[in-house]
Design a protein around this motif. Structure first.
Motif, PDB file in Angstrom:
ATOM      1  N   SER A 176      33.958  23.175 -11.227  1.00 32.36           N
ATOM      2  CA  SER A 176      35.280  23.716 -11.517  1.00 32.36           C
ATOM      3  C   SER A 176      35.741  23.242 -12.880  1.00 32.36           C
ATOM      4  O   SER A 176      35.173  22.298 -13.458  1.00 32.36           O
ATOM      5  N   LYS A 177      36.810  23.853 -13.387  1.00 33.92           N
ATOM      6  CA  LYS A 177      37.343  23.425 -14.677  1.00 33.92           C
ATOM      7  C   LYS A 177      37.936  22.024 -14.584  1.00 33.92           C
ATOM      8  O   LYS A 177      37.907  21.261 -15.562  1.00 33.92           O
ATOM      9  N   GLU A 178      38.479  21.657 -13.425  1.00 38.01           N
ATOM     10  CA  GLU A 178      39.008  20.306 -13.256  1.00 38.01           C
ATOM     11  C   GLU A 178      37.889  19.278 -13.402  1.00 38.01           C
ATOM     12  O   GLU A 178      38.053  18.236 -14.066  1.00 38.01           O
ATOM     13  N   GLU A 179      36.761  19.567 -12.775  1.00 36.55           N
ATOM     14  CA  GLU A 179      35.621  18.659 -12.898  1.00 36.55           C
ATOM     15  C   GLU A 179      35.099  18.651 -14.334  1.00 36.55           C
ATOM     16  O   GLU A 179      34.675  17.611 -14.848  1.00 36.55           O
ATOM     17  N   PHE A 180      35.117  19.818 -14.987  1.00 31.80           N
ATOM     18  CA  PHE A 180      34.688  19.875 -16.389  1.00 31.80           C
ATOM     19  C   PHE A 180      35.497  18.909 -17.241  1.00 31.80           C
ATOM     20  O   PHE A 180      34.928  18.095 -18.000  1.00 31.80           O
ATOM     21  N   PHE A 181      36.824  18.967 -17.168  1.00 30.42           N
ATOM     22  CA  PHE A 181      37.645  18.105 -18.021  1.00 30.42           C
ATOM     23  C   PHE A 181      37.431  16.628 -17.698  1.00 30.42           C
ATOM     24  O   PHE A 181      37.411  15.774 -18.593  1.00 30.42           O
ATOM     25  N   GLU A 182      37.229  16.318 -16.423  1.00 31.19           N
ATOM     26  CA  GLU A 182      36.964  14.933 -16.028  1.00 31.19           C
ATOM     27  C   GLU A 182      35.659  14.424 -16.641  1.00 31.19           C
ATOM     28  O   GLU A 182      35.597  13.330 -17.212  1.00 31.19           O
ATOM     29  N   VAL A 239      23.374  14.971 -18.452  1.00 33.79           N
ATOM     30  CA  VAL A 239      23.422  16.342 -17.942  1.00 33.79           C
ATOM     31  C   VAL A 239      24.313  16.366 -16.697  1.00 33.79           C
ATOM     32  O   VAL A 239      24.149  15.548 -15.796  1.00 33.79           O
ATOM     33  N   TYR A 240      25.245  17.303 -16.654  1.00 31.76           N
ATOM     34  CA  TYR A 240      26.210  17.406 -15.560  1.00 31.76           C
ATOM     35  C   TYR A 240      26.167  18.801 -14.948  1.00 31.76           C
ATOM     36  O   TYR A 240      26.116  19.791 -15.677  1.00 31.76           O
ATOM     37  N   ARG A 241      26.238  18.852 -13.627  1.00 29.18           N
ATOM     38  CA  ARG A 241      26.481  20.123 -12.937  1.00 29.18           C
ATOM     39  C   ARG A 241      27.940  20.130 -12.502  1.00 29.18           C
ATOM     40  O   ARG A 241      28.399  19.212 -11.820  1.00 29.18           O
ATOM     41  N   LEU A 242      28.669  21.158 -12.907  1.00 31.13           N
ATOM     42  CA  LEU A 242      30.117  21.195 -12.741  1.00 31.13           C
ATOM     43  C   LEU A 242      30.527  22.350 -11.839  1.00 31.13           C
ATOM     44  O   LEU A 242      30.052  23.477 -11.993  1.00 31.13           O
ATOM     45  N   LEU A 296      26.876  21.219 -24.817  1.00 28.67           N
ATOM     46  CA  LEU A 296      26.774  22.635 -24.492  1.00 28.67           C
ATOM     47  C   LEU A 296      27.321  22.850 -23.089  1.00 28.67           C
ATOM     48  O   LEU A 296      27.106  22.028 -22.199  1.00 28.67           O
ATOM     49  N   LEU A 297      28.003  23.968 -22.884  1.00 28.50           N
ATOM     50  CA  LEU A 297      28.378  24.407 -21.545  1.00 28.50           C
ATOM     51  C   LEU A 297      27.593  25.674 -21.276  1.00 28.50           C
ATOM     52  O   LEU A 297      27.615  26.609 -22.083  1.00 28.50           O
ATOM     53  N   GLN A 298      26.899  25.689 -20.139  1.00 28.22           N
ATOM     54  CA  GLN A 298      25.909  26.742 -19.905  1.00 28.22           C
ATOM     55  C   GLN A 298      26.007  27.279 -18.485  1.00 28.22           C
ATOM     56  O   GLN A 298      26.188  26.529 -17.523  1.00 28.22           O
ATOM     57  N   GLU A 299      25.875  28.590 -18.387  1.00 25.58           N
ATOM     58  CA  GLU A 299      25.838  29.274 -17.099  1.00 25.58           C
ATOM     59  C   GLU A 299      24.732  28.705 -16.217  1.00 25.58           C
ATOM     60  O   GLU A 299      23.623  28.436 -16.684  1.00 25.58           O
ATOM     61  N   GLU A 300      25.014  28.529 -14.941  1.00 25.36           N
ATOM     62  CA  GLU A 300      23.964  28.124 -14.011  1.00 25.36           C
ATOM     63  C   GLU A 300      23.125  29.340 -13.630  1.00 25.36           C
ATOM     64  O   GLU A 300      23.662  30.384 -13.265  1.00 25.36           O
ATOM     65  N   ILE A 301      21.814  29.180 -13.732  1.00 24.73           N
ATOM     66  CA  ILE A 301      20.889  30.206 -13.254  1.00 24.73           C
ATOM     67  C   ILE A 301      20.353  29.735 -11.903  1.00 24.73           C
ATOM     68  O   ILE A 301      19.603  28.754 -11.840  1.00 24.73           O
ATOM     69  N   VAL A 302      20.777  30.386 -10.824  1.00 28.47           N
ATOM     70  CA  VAL A 302      20.260  30.059  -9.496  1.00 28.47           C
ATOM     71  C   VAL A 302      18.890  30.720  -9.394  1.00 28.47           C
ATOM     72  O   VAL A 302      18.785  31.940  -9.282  1.00 28.47           O
ATOM     73  N   GLY A 314      31.566  30.904 -16.391  1.00 28.64           N
ATOM     74  CA  GLY A 314      31.654  30.863 -14.937  1.00 28.64           C
ATOM     75  C   GLY A 314      31.305  29.489 -14.380  1.00 28.64           C
ATOM     76  O   GLY A 314      30.795  28.616 -15.096  1.00 28.64           O
ATOM     77  N   PHE A 315      31.590  29.302 -13.102  1.00 27.03           N
ATOM     78  CA  PHE A 315      31.232  28.067 -12.399  1.00 27.03           C
ATOM     79  C   PHE A 315      30.475  28.432 -11.131  1.00 27.03           C
ATOM     80  O   PHE A 315      30.734  29.504 -10.548  1.00 27.03           O
ATOM     81  N   PRO A 316      29.510  27.587 -10.704  1.00 21.42           N
ATOM     82  CA  PRO A 316      29.081  26.322 -11.294  1.00 21.42           C
ATOM     83  C   PRO A 316      28.469  26.526 -12.694  1.00 21.42           C
ATOM     84  O   PRO A 316      27.973  27.604 -13.019  1.00 21.42           O
ATOM     85  N   ALA A 317      28.492  25.454 -13.467  1.00 22.06           N
ATOM     86  CA  ALA A 317      27.947  25.477 -14.815  1.00 22.06           C
ATOM     87  C   ALA A 317      27.285  24.135 -15.098  1.00 22.06           C
ATOM     88  O   ALA A 317      27.498  23.154 -14.378  1.00 22.06           O
TER      89      ALA A 317
END
Length: 319
Positions: A160-166, A155-158, A177-183, A139-142
């Motif tokens: 969308s998938k477009e931002e991920f690939f960038e 460390v990046y907060r992403l 690692l790609l990780q779920e954001e815990i709010v 899911g996003f944000p991630a």
């Protein structure tokens, strides 16, 4: 005379306070000092019964020195063999086995081929990966971060998938690692020393570094406090780290383990604050002294986690 050494780099406040604290206790036959190395000869013991390692993650020469020291009888905090083998993705895998709540996480191959490899080196890797399956799971944000290392680097907060690939292209040869954001409602960083002593500290990772510990102490009920302590002990005892910090993001009353492989955690008085600094100096001194007293020259004195002990026990059953 048993010597306790501390191996460190640019940090100042903790190493010198640690040495002073150990020596102020006037334990008979035990002294502490900064480690001094003039040569490293294979299979030759050091002059130290115990060494606290604060820098070998950045200096491979020191890591090699510590492995030789551990082989020849020095108690090294933390175990340099396990530290070399460990990574944050395995941390998560083991935490899942230990029953500690975690954000959803996947590991990603590096954006660029590692040096001295070509596309033929990756014939076992499907191309393209199941990106839609990965994004639907996380899911996003991630958050994207290196699978090894620390210090909030890369460390990046992403969004969308477009931002991920960038952003993924920017990471070069790093394995991420790609990780779920815990709010989270509140956040804690927890020291654990010797797999027993625990200090739970309010922490705000979104603040500037020097202000992350300068936050109000939330009203933590006894159940949440006990749960965080329990999860901390499970993780540190499972991994076998004698000196570590664990980070928890609390969402809807559930503490999620975010980062818990920090074998040389920040212990500077200017960032952690005077009270936390006092606690870690005292507990580190007591831990090192206890290991010095238990030290047996020429024997293996390093610690291994419950995961490794269980693995060895199980392997023996099949012989």
């Amino acid at each position: 005379m048993k010597k306790i050494g501390i191996l460190f780099g640019m940090e100042d406040t903790f190493p010198h306070a640690f040495i002073e604290r150990v020596n102020s206790k006037n334990e008979k036959g035990i002294i502490a000092e900064a480690v001094s190395i003039d040569k490293v000869v294979q299979n030759q013991p050091t002059e130290y019964a115990v060494i606290i390692d604060r820098i070998s993650q950045d200096v491979p020469f020191y890591r090699a020195y510590l492995k030789n020291a551990a082989l020849t009888g020095t108690t090294v905090i933390n175990n340099p063999f396990w530290w070399s083998a460990d990574d944050k993705f395995f941390n998560n895998c083991l935490a899942d086995v230990l029953g500690v709540p975690l954000p959803k996480t996947v590991i990603l191959p590096s954006a660029e081929h590692p040096t001295d490899t070509t596309s033929k080196s990756f014939r076992n890797l499907k191309f393209p990966l199941d990106w839609e399956g990965i994004f639907n799971y996380i899911g996003f944000p991630a958050y994207m971060k290196p699978y090894a290392g620390g210090g909030w680097k890369n460390v990046y907060r992403l969004e969308s998938k477009e931002e991920f690939f960038e952003k993924h292209r920017e990471t070069g040869q790093l394995v991420m690692l790609l990780q779920e954001e815990i709010v989270f409602d509140c956040y804690f960083r927890v020291y654990c020393l010797g797999g027993k002593a625990v200090r739970i500290m309010p922490y705000e990772p979104r603040n500037p570094h020097h202000l992350r510990y300068v936050v109000e102490n939330p009203n933590m009920d006894k159940k949440l406090h006990a749960t965080i302590k329990d999860y901390t002990l499970r993780l540190c005892q499972g991994l076998g780290y004698d000196f570590n910090t664990v980070e928890f993001a609390v969402r809807d009353g559930i503490p999620y383990a975010i980062d818990f492989g920090n074998p040389a955690p920040d212990a500077d008085i200017h960032s952690v604050g005077a009270e936390n600094f006092e606690w870690v100096v005292e507990e580190a001194a007591k831990l090192a002294i206890s290991y010095a007293k238990a030290h047996k020259p020429g024997k293996t004195n390093i610690s291994w986690g419950s995961f490794m002990h269980q693995t060895i026990a199980e392997s023996k059953r099949f012989k």
